[in-house]
Design a protein around this motif. Sequence first.
Motif, PDB file in Angstrom:
ATOM      1  N   GLN A  37       0.840  -1.197   0.000  1.00  8.48           N
ATOM      2  CA  GLN A  37       0.000   0.000   0.000  1.00  8.48           C
ATOM      3  C   GLN A  37       0.870   1.241   0.000  1.00  8.48           C
ATOM      4  O   GLN A  37       1.711   1.423   0.882  1.00  8.48           O
ATOM      5  N   GLN A  41      -3.434   5.245  -1.682  1.00  8.01           N
ATOM      6  CA  GLN A  41      -3.902   4.172  -2.557  1.00  8.01           C
ATOM      7  C   GLN A  41      -4.440   3.010  -1.739  1.00  8.01           C
ATOM      8  O   GLN A  41      -4.164   2.875  -0.552  1.00  8.01           O
ATOM      9  N   GLU A  44      -2.498  -3.140  -2.834  1.00  9.22           N
ATOM     10  CA  GLU A  44      -2.288  -3.838  -4.107  1.00  9.22           C
ATOM     11  C   GLU A  44      -1.893  -5.282  -3.814  1.00  9.22           C
ATOM     12  O   GLU A  44      -0.943  -5.521  -3.064  1.00  9.22           O
TER      13      GLU A  44
ATOM     14  N   ASP B   9     -13.042  10.353  -4.030  1.00  9.88           N
ATOM     15  CA  ASP B   9     -11.849  10.346  -3.176  1.00  9.88           C
ATOM     16  C   ASP B   9     -12.223  10.686  -1.733  1.00  9.88           C
ATOM     17  O   ASP B   9     -11.612  10.190  -0.800  1.00  9.88           O
ATOM     18  N   ALA B 106      -9.357   2.010  -4.489  1.00 16.87           N
ATOM     19  CA  ALA B 106      -8.353   3.005  -4.086  1.00 16.87           C
ATOM     20  C   ALA B 106      -8.679   3.675  -2.761  1.00 16.87           C
ATOM     21  O   ALA B 106      -7.838   4.351  -2.182  1.00 16.87           O
TER      22      ALA B 106
END
Lengths: 114, 114
Positions: A37, A41, A44, B9, B106
Amino acid sequence: DTGVSQNPRHKITKRGQNVTFRCDPISEHNRLYWYRQTLGQGPEFLTYFQNEAQLEKSRLLSDRFSAERPKGSFSTLEIQRTEQGDSAMYLCASGGEGPNTEAFFGQGTRLTVV
Amino acid sequence: AQSVAQPEDQVNVAEGNPLTVKCTYSVSGNPYLFWYVQYPNRGLQFLLKYITGDNLVKGSYGFEAEFNKSQTSFHLKKPSALVSDSALYFCAVRDITGGFKTIFGAGTRLFVKA
């Protein structure tokens, strides 16, 4: 059992050095995941294990990265020849039997490559 | 391949008002869907999951989420927001035909104002 444990919590290393992180999952869990990470974000996916078998690896996991889970218990993630782009939080998670079970995360290891 | 989109976001809401954090997903098969929350300097915590059955699932801290198969969405909701709900929220998806690999969005930062 107090949950997933990761060590160290923080690691600062010079570019080009090798680093190794350890993850101790919840004891009865047979699945173990590694994620990376970066700031701002989501995690992943890097790889996951079912017991000692590594079942899937992301393309993010270059040949400098290797993960092991030798006896189906703890796992290690090694990064060789670290680069500044490797700076991130490395997260470990574990999960129980069945594809519908959630994963439990550790607090992560923050790697800084200088 | 699996993917998750969190289109916002940041979400801002006043304390006591209802909140919604949006999530859409893409999988080739049927999904398992998850929401996690991350507080500063703490690991990801599981909130709730959709596996099958009732489209409205209830989770921790008064949160719930609605699965909508036709819109491929899994929005997180709470009827009355608290200042302490302010955190980073992640939606995640697992393709039930694709093993245990779990992909995260995200993230959406929720800010609840007193």
